[in-house]
Design an enzyme around this catalytic site. Structure first.
Site, PDB file in Angstrom:
ATOM      1  N   LYS A  86       0.850  -1.193   0.000  1.00  0.00           N
ATOM      2  CA  LYS A  86       0.000   0.000   0.000  1.00  0.00           C
ATOM      3  C   LYS A  86       0.884   1.241   0.000  1.00  0.00           C
ATOM      4  CE  LYS A  86      -3.857   2.025   2.647  1.00  0.00           C
ATOM      5  NZ  LYS A  86      -4.675   1.910   3.879  1.00  0.00           N
ATOM      6  N   SER A 161      -9.543   1.788   2.876  1.00  0.00           N
ATOM      7  CA  SER A 161      -8.708   2.514   1.952  1.00  0.00           C
ATOM      8  C   SER A 161      -7.670   1.654   1.234  1.00  0.00           C
ATOM      9  CB  SER A 161      -8.000   3.644   2.694  1.00  0.00           C
ATOM     10  OG  SER A 161      -7.146   3.111   3.698  1.00  0.00           O
ATOM     11  N   SER A 185      -9.613  -0.419   7.149  1.00  0.00           N
ATOM     12  CA  SER A 185      -9.074  -0.351   5.793  1.00  0.00           C
ATOM     13  C   SER A 185      -8.370  -1.601   5.289  1.00  0.00           C
ATOM     14  CB  SER A 185      -8.110   0.825   5.670  1.00  0.00           C
ATOM     15  OG  SER A 185      -8.843   2.001   5.492  1.00  0.00           O
TER      16      SER A 185
END
Ligand code: GLN
Length: 495
Positions: A86, A161, A185
Protein backbone atom coordinates in the site's frame (compact mmCIF):
# COMPACT_ATOMS: atom_id res chain seq x y z
CA UNK A 1 3.38 -29.87 -13.76
CA UNK A 2 2.09 -27.26 -11.43
CA UNK A 3 -1.63 -27.53 -10.70
CA UNK A 4 -2.17 -23.76 -10.49
CA UNK A 5 -0.93 -20.79 -12.50
CA UNK A 6 2.04 -19.07 -10.89
CA UNK A 7 0.19 -15.81 -10.21
CA UNK A 8 -2.49 -17.71 -8.31
CA UNK A 9 -0.07 -19.15 -5.76
CA UNK A 10 -0.23 -18.23 -2.10
CA UNK A 11 2.95 -16.97 -0.43
CA UNK A 12 3.34 -20.20 1.58
CA UNK A 13 3.01 -22.39 -1.48
CA UNK A 14 5.21 -20.16 -3.66
CA UNK A 15 7.94 -20.11 -1.00
CA UNK A 16 7.84 -23.92 -0.72
CA UNK A 17 8.09 -24.37 -4.50
CA UNK A 18 10.96 -21.88 -4.63
CA UNK A 19 12.81 -23.73 -1.88
CA UNK A 20 12.35 -27.03 -3.69
CA UNK A 21 13.59 -25.51 -6.93
CA UNK A 22 10.29 -26.31 -8.66
CA UNK A 23 9.91 -22.70 -9.77
CA UNK A 24 12.25 -19.73 -9.88
CA UNK A 25 11.68 -16.27 -8.45
CA UNK A 26 12.24 -14.75 -11.90
CA UNK A 27 9.46 -16.96 -13.33
CA UNK A 28 7.14 -16.06 -10.49
CA UNK A 29 7.94 -12.34 -10.68
CA UNK A 30 7.48 -12.36 -14.48
CA UNK A 31 4.14 -14.14 -14.13
CA UNK A 32 2.91 -11.38 -11.83
CA UNK A 33 4.27 -8.63 -14.08
CA UNK A 34 2.55 -10.22 -17.09
CA UNK A 35 -0.69 -10.48 -15.20
CA UNK A 36 -0.41 -6.81 -14.23
CA UNK A 37 0.18 -5.89 -17.89
CA UNK A 38 -2.82 -7.96 -18.92
CA UNK A 39 -5.42 -6.76 -16.40
CA UNK A 40 -4.32 -3.66 -14.50
CA UNK A 41 -5.56 -1.32 -17.22
CA UNK A 42 -9.04 -2.42 -16.14
CA UNK A 43 -8.43 -2.60 -12.39
CA UNK A 44 -5.86 0.11 -11.57
CA UNK A 45 -4.70 -1.64 -8.42
CA UNK A 46 -1.17 -0.26 -8.76
CA UNK A 47 0.10 3.30 -8.67
CA UNK A 48 3.62 2.22 -9.53
CA UNK A 49 5.01 -1.12 -10.71
CA UNK A 50 8.71 -1.52 -9.93
CA UNK A 51 9.30 -4.11 -12.64
CA UNK A 52 13.01 -3.70 -13.25
CA UNK A 53 13.98 -3.63 -9.63
CA UNK A 54 11.68 -6.60 -8.93
CA UNK A 55 13.42 -8.69 -11.60
CA UNK A 56 16.86 -7.73 -10.28
CA UNK A 57 15.78 -8.75 -6.79
CA UNK A 58 14.28 -11.96 -8.17
CA UNK A 59 17.57 -12.90 -9.86
CA UNK A 60 19.43 -12.32 -6.60
CA UNK A 61 16.87 -14.44 -4.75
CA UNK A 62 17.30 -17.27 -7.26
CA UNK A 63 21.07 -17.26 -6.67
CA UNK A 64 20.51 -17.43 -2.92
CA UNK A 65 17.92 -20.19 -3.28
CA UNK A 66 20.34 -22.21 -5.36
CA UNK A 67 23.15 -21.72 -2.86
CA UNK A 68 20.85 -22.73 0.00
CA UNK A 69 19.87 -25.94 -1.82
CA UNK A 70 23.50 -26.73 -2.55
CA UNK A 71 24.57 -26.17 1.05
CA UNK A 72 21.54 -27.87 2.56
CA UNK A 73 20.52 -24.68 4.34
CA UNK A 74 17.01 -23.39 5.02
CA UNK A 75 16.51 -20.03 3.30
CA UNK A 76 14.42 -17.26 4.92
CA UNK A 77 10.66 -17.97 4.76
CA UNK A 78 9.71 -15.62 1.90
CA UNK A 79 12.84 -15.79 -0.22
CA UNK A 80 11.93 -15.00 -3.83
CA UNK A 81 8.29 -14.03 -3.18
CA UNK A 82 7.11 -10.65 -4.58
CA UNK A 83 5.03 -8.30 -2.44
CA UNK A 84 2.56 -5.51 -3.21
CA UNK A 85 2.64 -2.62 -0.75
CA UNK A 86 0.00 0.00 0.00
CA UNK A 87 1.45 3.33 -1.05
CA UNK A 88 1.24 4.81 2.43
CA UNK A 89 4.15 2.65 3.61
CA UNK A 90 7.60 4.10 2.96
CA UNK A 91 9.85 2.25 0.53
CA UNK A 92 13.41 3.45 0.06
CA UNK A 93 14.05 5.03 -3.35
CA UNK A 94 10.49 4.27 -4.48
CA UNK A 95 8.00 7.15 -4.60
CA UNK A 96 5.45 6.91 -1.77
CA UNK A 97 2.45 9.14 -2.39
CA UNK A 98 -0.18 8.25 0.24
CA UNK A 99 -2.57 8.67 -2.70
CA UNK A 100 -2.09 12.43 -2.42
CA UNK A 101 -0.92 15.21 -4.72
CA UNK A 102 0.81 16.53 -1.63
CA UNK A 103 3.33 13.67 -1.74
CA UNK A 104 3.30 13.05 -5.48
CA UNK A 105 7.08 13.39 -5.66
CA UNK A 106 8.06 12.09 -2.24
CA UNK A 107 10.84 9.51 -2.41
CA UNK A 108 11.63 8.15 1.06
CA UNK A 109 15.27 7.68 1.97
CA UNK A 110 14.46 4.73 4.20
CA UNK A 111 12.24 1.67 4.37
CA UNK A 112 9.47 1.33 6.94
CA UNK A 113 10.26 -1.29 9.61
CA UNK A 114 7.70 -3.67 8.11
CA UNK A 115 9.47 -3.44 4.74
CA UNK A 116 12.86 -4.04 6.36
CA UNK A 117 11.43 -7.13 8.04
CA UNK A 118 9.84 -8.48 4.88
CA UNK A 119 13.06 -7.87 2.95
CA UNK A 120 15.01 -9.68 5.64
CA UNK A 121 12.56 -12.58 5.25
CA UNK A 122 13.45 -12.65 1.55
CA UNK A 123 10.42 -10.94 -0.04
CA UNK A 124 10.90 -8.27 -2.71
CA UNK A 125 8.79 -5.32 -3.79
CA UNK A 126 6.85 -5.55 -7.05
CA UNK A 127 4.77 -2.39 -6.79
CA UNK A 128 2.90 0.17 -4.73
CA UNK A 129 -0.87 -0.09 -4.54
CA UNK A 130 -3.62 2.50 -4.76
CA UNK A 131 -5.46 3.86 -1.72
CA UNK A 132 -7.78 6.58 -0.55
CA UNK A 133 -5.77 9.74 0.05
CA UNK A 134 -3.94 9.42 3.39
CA UNK A 135 -5.97 6.23 3.95
CA UNK A 136 -9.17 8.23 4.47
CA UNK A 137 -12.05 6.43 2.85
CA UNK A 138 -13.85 3.16 2.26
CA UNK A 139 -13.81 2.86 -1.52
CA UNK A 140 -10.42 4.01 -2.91
CA UNK A 141 -12.37 6.70 -4.76
CA UNK A 142 -10.55 9.34 -2.70
CA UNK A 143 -7.20 8.59 -4.33
CA UNK A 144 -5.76 11.60 -6.15
CA UNK A 145 -4.66 9.20 -8.89
CA UNK A 146 -7.92 7.60 -9.96
CA UNK A 147 -10.21 4.87 -8.67
CA UNK A 148 -9.45 1.17 -8.37
CA UNK A 149 -12.08 -1.21 -9.69
CA UNK A 150 -13.36 -4.34 -8.01
CA UNK A 151 -12.21 -7.40 -10.00
CA UNK A 152 -15.54 -9.08 -9.20
CA UNK A 153 -17.56 -6.28 -10.82
CA UNK A 154 -15.66 -3.53 -12.59
CA UNK A 155 -18.32 -0.89 -12.01
CA UNK A 156 -18.03 -1.43 -8.25
CA UNK A 157 -15.51 -0.28 -5.62
CA UNK A 158 -12.96 -2.67 -4.10
CA UNK A 159 -13.45 -1.09 -0.66
CA UNK A 160 -10.89 1.10 1.02
CA UNK A 161 -8.71 2.51 1.95
CA UNK A 162 -6.41 -0.42 1.05
CA UNK A 163 -8.46 -1.09 -2.08
CA UNK A 164 -5.45 -1.38 -4.39
CA UNK A 165 -3.87 -4.14 -2.31
CA UNK A 166 -7.16 -6.06 -2.09
CA UNK A 167 -7.93 -5.72 -5.80
CA UNK A 168 -4.39 -6.77 -6.74
CA UNK A 169 -4.80 -10.03 -4.82
CA UNK A 170 -8.34 -10.71 -6.01
CA UNK A 171 -7.16 -10.29 -9.62
CA UNK A 172 -4.01 -12.38 -9.03
CA UNK A 173 -1.83 -9.36 -9.76
CA UNK A 174 0.10 -10.11 -6.60
CA UNK A 175 0.98 -12.91 -4.18
CA UNK A 176 0.55 -11.06 -0.89
CA UNK A 177 0.21 -7.45 0.18
CA UNK A 178 0.31 -5.06 3.08
CA UNK A 179 -2.42 -2.63 3.97
CA UNK A 180 -3.07 -0.31 6.88
CA UNK A 181 -6.16 -0.35 9.06
CA UNK A 182 -7.24 2.66 11.10
CA UNK A 183 -10.96 1.93 11.07
CA UNK A 184 -11.26 -1.09 8.79
CA UNK A 185 -9.07 -0.35 5.79
CA UNK A 186 -7.58 -3.83 5.69
CA UNK A 187 -10.73 -5.77 6.59
CA UNK A 188 -13.46 -3.97 4.64
CA UNK A 189 -11.64 -4.22 1.26
CA UNK A 190 -10.91 -7.89 2.01
CA UNK A 191 -14.63 -8.34 2.59
CA UNK A 192 -15.51 -6.77 -0.76
CA UNK A 193 -12.95 -8.75 -2.79
CA UNK A 194 -13.00 -12.31 -1.35
CA UNK A 195 -9.53 -11.98 0.16
CA UNK A 196 -8.10 -12.15 3.68
CA UNK A 197 -7.23 -9.03 5.69
CA UNK A 198 -5.84 -9.08 9.22
CA UNK A 199 -5.71 -6.14 11.58
CA UNK A 200 -3.24 -6.94 14.40
CA UNK A 201 -3.64 -5.79 18.01
CA UNK A 202 -2.57 -2.20 18.57
CA UNK A 203 1.13 -2.38 19.39
CA UNK A 204 1.79 -5.74 17.70
CA UNK A 205 3.31 -4.31 14.50
CA UNK A 206 5.59 -1.29 14.05
CA UNK A 207 4.28 1.80 12.24
CA UNK A 208 7.71 3.35 11.85
CA UNK A 209 7.89 4.62 8.28
CA UNK A 210 4.13 4.43 7.78
CA UNK A 211 2.58 7.79 6.89
CA UNK A 212 0.35 8.60 9.86
CA UNK A 213 -3.41 9.11 9.70
CA UNK A 214 -4.69 8.63 13.29
CA UNK A 215 -1.88 7.45 15.49
CA UNK A 216 -3.90 5.89 18.30
CA UNK A 217 -5.65 3.68 15.74
CA UNK A 218 -3.30 3.02 12.78
CA UNK A 219 -1.99 -0.53 12.33
CA UNK A 220 -0.28 -2.30 9.43
CA UNK A 221 -1.85 -5.61 8.45
CA UNK A 222 -1.28 -8.55 6.09
CA UNK A 223 -3.57 -8.87 3.07
CA UNK A 224 -3.44 -12.34 1.58
CA UNK A 225 -5.18 -15.07 -0.40
CA UNK A 226 -5.64 -17.38 2.56
CA UNK A 227 -5.38 -17.58 6.33
CA UNK A 228 -2.04 -19.42 6.43
CA UNK A 229 -0.47 -16.57 4.49
CA UNK A 230 -1.90 -14.04 6.92
CA UNK A 231 -0.28 -16.01 9.75
CA UNK A 232 3.06 -16.20 7.94
CA UNK A 233 3.17 -12.49 7.10
CA UNK A 234 2.16 -11.58 10.65
CA UNK A 235 4.98 -13.82 11.92
CA UNK A 236 7.41 -11.78 9.84
CA UNK A 237 6.19 -8.26 10.65
CA UNK A 238 5.18 -8.63 14.32
CA UNK A 239 7.35 -7.51 17.20
CA UNK A 240 8.66 -4.65 19.26
CA UNK A 241 10.48 -1.84 17.44
CA UNK A 242 12.64 0.65 19.32
CA UNK A 243 11.65 3.23 16.67
CA UNK A 244 7.93 2.94 17.46
CA UNK A 245 7.27 3.48 21.15
CA UNK A 246 3.73 2.13 20.83
CA UNK A 247 4.93 -1.37 19.96
CA UNK A 248 4.68 -3.85 22.78
CA UNK A 249 7.53 -6.04 23.94
CA UNK A 250 5.58 -9.24 24.16
CA UNK A 251 6.71 -12.46 22.51
CA UNK A 252 4.65 -13.25 19.42
CA UNK A 253 3.85 -16.94 19.09
CA UNK A 254 4.64 -18.67 15.81
CA UNK A 255 1.26 -18.06 14.19
CA UNK A 256 1.83 -20.27 11.17
CA UNK A 257 3.06 -23.22 13.23
CA UNK A 258 -0.11 -22.84 15.31
CA UNK A 259 -2.17 -23.64 12.20
CA UNK A 260 -0.16 -26.63 11.13
CA UNK A 261 -1.48 -29.13 13.63
CA UNK A 262 -3.97 -30.28 10.99
CA UNK A 263 -6.76 -30.16 13.57
CA UNK A 264 -9.76 -28.32 12.16
CA UNK A 265 -12.13 -29.17 15.00
CA UNK A 266 -13.27 -26.29 17.18
CA UNK A 267 -14.49 -28.43 20.05
CA UNK A 268 -15.20 -26.28 23.07
CA UNK A 269 -14.30 -22.99 21.38
CA UNK A 270 -16.76 -20.35 22.53
CA UNK A 271 -17.88 -18.11 19.68
CA UNK A 272 -19.83 -14.96 20.52
CA UNK A 273 -22.28 -13.44 18.07
CA UNK A 274 -22.78 -9.81 19.11
CA UNK A 275 -26.46 -8.92 18.89
CA UNK A 276 -25.71 -5.28 18.04
CA UNK A 277 -23.96 -6.32 14.83
CA UNK A 278 -27.27 -7.44 13.33
CA UNK A 279 -28.40 -3.98 12.26
CA UNK A 280 -31.28 -2.72 10.16
CA UNK A 281 -29.18 -1.35 7.33
CA UNK A 282 -27.48 -4.68 6.74
CA UNK A 283 -28.04 -6.38 3.39
CA UNK A 284 -30.20 -9.51 3.53
CA UNK A 285 -27.56 -11.66 1.83
CA UNK A 286 -24.92 -10.48 4.32
CA UNK A 287 -27.08 -11.46 7.27
CA UNK A 288 -27.85 -14.83 5.65
CA UNK A 289 -24.14 -15.50 5.08
CA UNK A 290 -23.32 -14.60 8.68
CA UNK A 291 -26.03 -16.91 10.07
CA UNK A 292 -24.85 -19.72 7.82
CA UNK A 293 -21.25 -19.18 8.96
CA UNK A 294 -22.26 -19.37 12.62
CA UNK A 295 -24.14 -22.62 11.94
CA UNK A 296 -21.07 -23.94 10.15
CA UNK A 297 -18.79 -23.10 13.08
CA UNK A 298 -21.21 -24.99 15.29
CA UNK A 299 -20.85 -28.11 13.12
CA UNK A 300 -17.09 -27.85 13.69
CA UNK A 301 -17.68 -28.12 17.42
CA UNK A 302 -17.82 -24.47 18.45
CA UNK A 303 -20.38 -23.28 20.98
CA UNK A 304 -22.30 -20.25 19.75
CA UNK A 305 -23.31 -17.64 22.34
CA UNK A 306 -25.33 -14.50 21.84
CA UNK A 307 -23.33 -11.62 23.27
CA UNK A 308 -24.10 -7.97 23.86
CA UNK A 309 -21.70 -5.09 23.18
CA UNK A 310 -24.04 -2.35 24.38
CA UNK A 311 -21.99 0.66 23.24
CA UNK A 312 -21.63 -0.50 19.64
CA UNK A 313 -23.87 2.27 18.31
CA UNK A 314 -21.37 4.87 19.57
CA UNK A 315 -18.40 3.44 17.69
CA UNK A 316 -19.10 5.35 14.51
CA UNK A 317 -19.51 8.84 16.02
CA UNK A 318 -16.60 8.19 18.39
CA UNK A 319 -14.30 7.13 15.57
CA UNK A 320 -15.33 10.02 13.34
CA UNK A 321 -14.41 12.46 16.10
CA UNK A 322 -11.15 10.90 17.24
CA UNK A 323 -9.72 9.90 13.87
CA UNK A 324 -10.20 13.34 12.27
CA UNK A 325 -8.88 15.01 15.46
CA UNK A 326 -5.66 13.01 15.26
CA UNK A 327 -5.52 13.46 11.49
CA UNK A 328 -5.74 17.23 11.82
CA UNK A 329 -2.66 17.13 14.03
CA UNK A 330 -0.75 14.60 11.90
CA UNK A 331 -1.44 16.45 8.68
CA UNK A 332 -0.37 19.85 10.00
CA UNK A 333 3.17 19.09 8.82
CA UNK A 334 2.18 19.19 5.14
CA UNK A 335 2.64 22.90 4.62
CA UNK A 336 5.08 22.94 1.71
CA UNK A 337 7.87 23.96 4.09
CA UNK A 338 8.30 21.07 6.51
CA UNK A 339 6.73 18.50 4.17
CA UNK A 340 4.90 18.26 0.91
CA UNK A 341 4.92 19.78 -2.56
CA UNK A 342 5.03 23.56 -2.15
CA UNK A 343 2.61 25.55 -4.29
CA UNK A 344 4.37 28.12 -6.41
CA UNK A 345 2.37 31.23 -5.66
CA UNK A 346 3.08 34.94 -5.12
CA UNK A 347 2.56 36.49 -1.70
CA UNK A 348 3.75 35.92 1.83
CA UNK A 349 4.25 32.71 3.76
CA UNK A 350 0.53 32.43 4.60
CA UNK A 351 -0.41 32.65 0.94
CA UNK A 352 2.04 29.86 0.13
CA UNK A 353 0.74 27.75 2.98
CA UNK A 354 -2.89 28.26 1.99
CA UNK A 355 -2.19 27.47 -1.65
CA UNK A 356 -0.09 24.42 -0.76
CA UNK A 357 -2.79 22.87 1.41
CA UNK A 358 -5.60 24.05 -0.85
CA UNK A 359 -4.16 22.33 -3.92
CA UNK A 360 -2.31 19.46 -2.26
CA UNK A 361 -5.22 17.92 -0.36
CA UNK A 362 -8.42 16.46 -1.78
CA UNK A 363 -11.94 17.11 -0.52
CA UNK A 364 -12.15 14.25 1.99
CA UNK A 365 -8.82 15.08 3.60
CA UNK A 366 -9.87 18.73 3.95
CA UNK A 367 -13.18 17.64 5.47
CA UNK A 368 -11.34 15.53 8.06
CA UNK A 369 -8.91 18.33 8.90
CA UNK A 370 -11.80 20.73 9.43
CA UNK A 371 -13.81 18.25 11.50
CA UNK A 372 -10.78 17.43 13.62
CA UNK A 373 -9.70 21.01 14.13
CA UNK A 374 -13.24 21.91 15.17
CA UNK A 375 -13.51 18.99 17.61
CA UNK A 376 -10.24 20.02 19.25
CA UNK A 377 -10.88 23.76 19.40
CA UNK A 378 -11.28 25.64 22.66
CA UNK A 379 -14.86 25.49 23.89
CA UNK A 380 -15.66 22.33 21.91
CA UNK A 381 -12.90 20.08 23.18
CA UNK A 382 -14.84 18.90 26.24
CA UNK A 383 -18.07 18.43 24.35
CA UNK A 384 -16.58 16.41 21.51
CA UNK A 385 -13.02 15.17 21.87
CA UNK A 386 -13.10 14.45 25.59
CA UNK A 387 -16.53 12.85 25.40
CA UNK A 388 -15.37 10.66 22.52
CA UNK A 389 -12.36 9.52 24.58
CA UNK A 390 -14.67 8.53 27.43
CA UNK A 391 -16.94 6.67 25.05
CA UNK A 392 -13.91 4.89 23.66
CA UNK A 393 -13.23 3.50 27.13
CA UNK A 394 -16.81 2.22 27.36
CA UNK A 395 -16.44 0.51 23.98
CA UNK A 396 -13.24 -1.17 25.12
CA UNK A 397 -14.97 -2.23 28.33
CA UNK A 398 -17.71 -3.96 26.29
CA UNK A 399 -15.08 -6.11 24.62
CA UNK A 400 -13.30 -6.86 27.91
CA UNK A 401 -16.58 -8.18 29.29
CA UNK A 402 -17.37 -10.17 26.16
CA UNK A 403 -13.99 -11.89 26.18
CA UNK A 404 -14.63 -13.03 29.74
CA UNK A 405 -17.43 -15.11 28.28
CA UNK A 406 -16.21 -16.17 24.84
CA UNK A 407 -12.95 -16.84 22.98
CA UNK A 408 -13.73 -15.00 19.75
CA UNK A 409 -16.48 -12.82 18.34
CA UNK A 410 -17.88 -13.29 14.85
CA UNK A 411 -19.74 -10.72 12.75
CA UNK A 412 -20.08 -9.49 9.20
CA UNK A 413 -17.18 -7.31 8.06
CA UNK A 414 -19.22 -4.85 6.01
CA UNK A 415 -22.96 -4.18 6.01
CA UNK A 416 -23.28 -4.64 2.23
CA UNK A 417 -21.32 -6.24 -0.60
CA UNK A 418 -19.34 -3.94 -2.90
CA UNK A 419 -21.28 -0.80 -3.86
CA UNK A 420 -21.14 1.03 -7.18
CA UNK A 421 -18.43 3.54 -8.00
CA UNK A 422 -19.94 6.99 -7.44
CA UNK A 423 -22.83 5.67 -5.36
CA UNK A 424 -21.73 7.16 -2.03
CA UNK A 425 -18.99 9.60 -2.95
CA UNK A 426 -21.17 12.70 -2.56
CA UNK A 427 -22.66 11.53 0.72
CA UNK A 428 -19.94 11.25 3.38
CA UNK A 429 -22.34 9.88 6.00
CA UNK A 430 -23.38 6.98 3.75
CA UNK A 431 -19.71 6.32 3.05
CA UNK A 432 -18.88 6.32 6.77
CA UNK A 433 -21.62 3.74 7.33
CA UNK A 434 -19.64 1.29 5.19
CA UNK A 435 -17.29 1.05 8.22
CA UNK A 436 -20.05 0.22 10.69
CA UNK A 437 -18.59 -3.15 11.73
CA UNK A 438 -14.88 -2.30 11.60
CA UNK A 439 -14.55 0.83 13.77
CA UNK A 440 -15.06 -0.55 17.29
CA UNK A 441 -12.09 -2.98 17.23
CA UNK A 442 -9.47 -0.28 16.55
CA UNK A 443 -11.03 1.88 19.25
CA UNK A 444 -10.61 -1.07 21.64
CA UNK A 445 -7.15 -2.01 20.37
CA UNK A 446 -8.16 -5.60 19.63
CA UNK A 447 -7.21 -7.70 16.59
CA UNK A 448 -9.72 -8.72 13.96
CA UNK A 449 -9.55 -10.40 10.60
CA UNK A 450 -11.80 -10.76 7.61
CA UNK A 451 -12.04 -13.94 5.54
CA UNK A 452 -14.20 -15.00 2.59
CA UNK A 453 -17.60 -15.97 4.00
CA UNK A 454 -20.00 -16.33 1.09
CA UNK A 455 -21.50 -14.67 -1.95
CA UNK A 456 -24.64 -12.72 -2.73
CA UNK A 457 -25.62 -12.05 -6.34
CA UNK A 458 -22.09 -12.90 -7.45
CA UNK A 459 -20.42 -10.49 -5.03
CA UNK A 460 -18.17 -11.60 -2.16
CA UNK A 461 -19.24 -11.33 1.48
CA UNK A 462 -16.66 -11.27 4.26
CA UNK A 463 -16.77 -12.79 7.70
CA UNK A 464 -15.08 -10.96 10.58
CA UNK A 465 -13.47 -12.71 13.55
CA UNK A 466 -12.27 -10.72 16.57
CA UNK A 467 -10.22 -11.72 19.59
CA UNK A 468 -8.87 -10.32 22.83
CA UNK A 469 -5.83 -8.03 22.46
CA UNK A 470 -2.72 -10.05 21.55
CA UNK A 471 -4.72 -13.22 21.00
CA UNK A 472 -4.29 -13.28 17.23
CA UNK A 473 -3.48 -16.99 17.46
CA UNK A 474 -7.00 -17.92 18.57
CA UNK A 475 -8.62 -15.79 15.90
CA UNK A 476 -6.40 -17.35 13.24
CA UNK A 477 -7.25 -20.85 14.40
CA UNK A 478 -11.00 -20.25 14.06
CA UNK A 479 -10.52 -18.50 10.70
CA UNK A 480 -8.36 -21.33 9.40
CA UNK A 481 -10.84 -24.02 10.46
CA UNK A 482 -13.68 -22.14 8.76
CA UNK A 483 -11.67 -21.53 5.60
CA UNK A 484 -10.42 -25.08 5.26
CA UNK A 485 -13.90 -26.53 5.60
CA UNK A 486 -15.53 -24.13 3.12
CA UNK A 487 -14.55 -23.26 -0.42
CA UNK A 488 -15.35 -19.55 -0.75
CA UNK A 489 -11.68 -18.61 -0.78
CA UNK A 490 -11.01 -20.78 -3.84
CA UNK A 491 -13.38 -18.76 -6.04
CA UNK A 492 -11.86 -16.33 -8.51
CA UNK A 493 -13.38 -13.49 -10.51
CA UNK A 494 -13.55 -13.85 -14.28
CA UNK A 495 -11.65 -11.02 -15.91
N1 GLN B 1 -12.90 4.03 6.14
C1 GLN B 1 -12.38 4.51 7.39
C2 GLN B 1 -12.07 5.98 7.27
O1 GLN B 1 -12.37 6.52 6.26
C3 GLN B 1 -11.18 3.73 7.79
C4 GLN B 1 -9.98 4.10 7.04
C5 GLN B 1 -8.79 3.33 7.48
O2 GLN B 1 -8.90 2.33 8.17
N2 GLN B 1 -7.64 3.82 7.12
O3 GLN B 1 -11.55 6.59 8.13
Amino acid sequence: MLETRLEQLTACRAAALLRQGEISSVELTRAILERISAVDKKIHAYLNVTAERALTDARAADARLMAARRDGETPPPLLGVPMSIKDVISTRDVVTTAGSRMLENFTPVYDATVIEKLNAAGAHLIGKTNLDEFAMGSSTENSAFGVTRNPWALERVPGGSSGGSAAALAADEGIFALGTDTGGSVRQPASLTNTVGLRPSYGRVSRWGVIAFASSLDQVGPMTKDVRDAALILDVIAGVDPRDATTVDMPAPNYLAGLETGDLRLTGVRVGAPREYFVKGMAREVEAALRAALAHLETLGAEIHEISLPHTQYALPTYYLLAPAEASANLARYDGVKYGARADTPGDVWDVLRATRGRGFGAEVKRRIMLGTYALSAGYYDAYYLKAQKTRTLIKHDFDQAFNQVDVLVSAAAPTPAFRIGEKIDDPLQMYLADLFTLAQPLAGIPALCIPGGFGAGLPIGLQIMARAFDEAKMLRVAHAYEQTTDWHTRKPVL
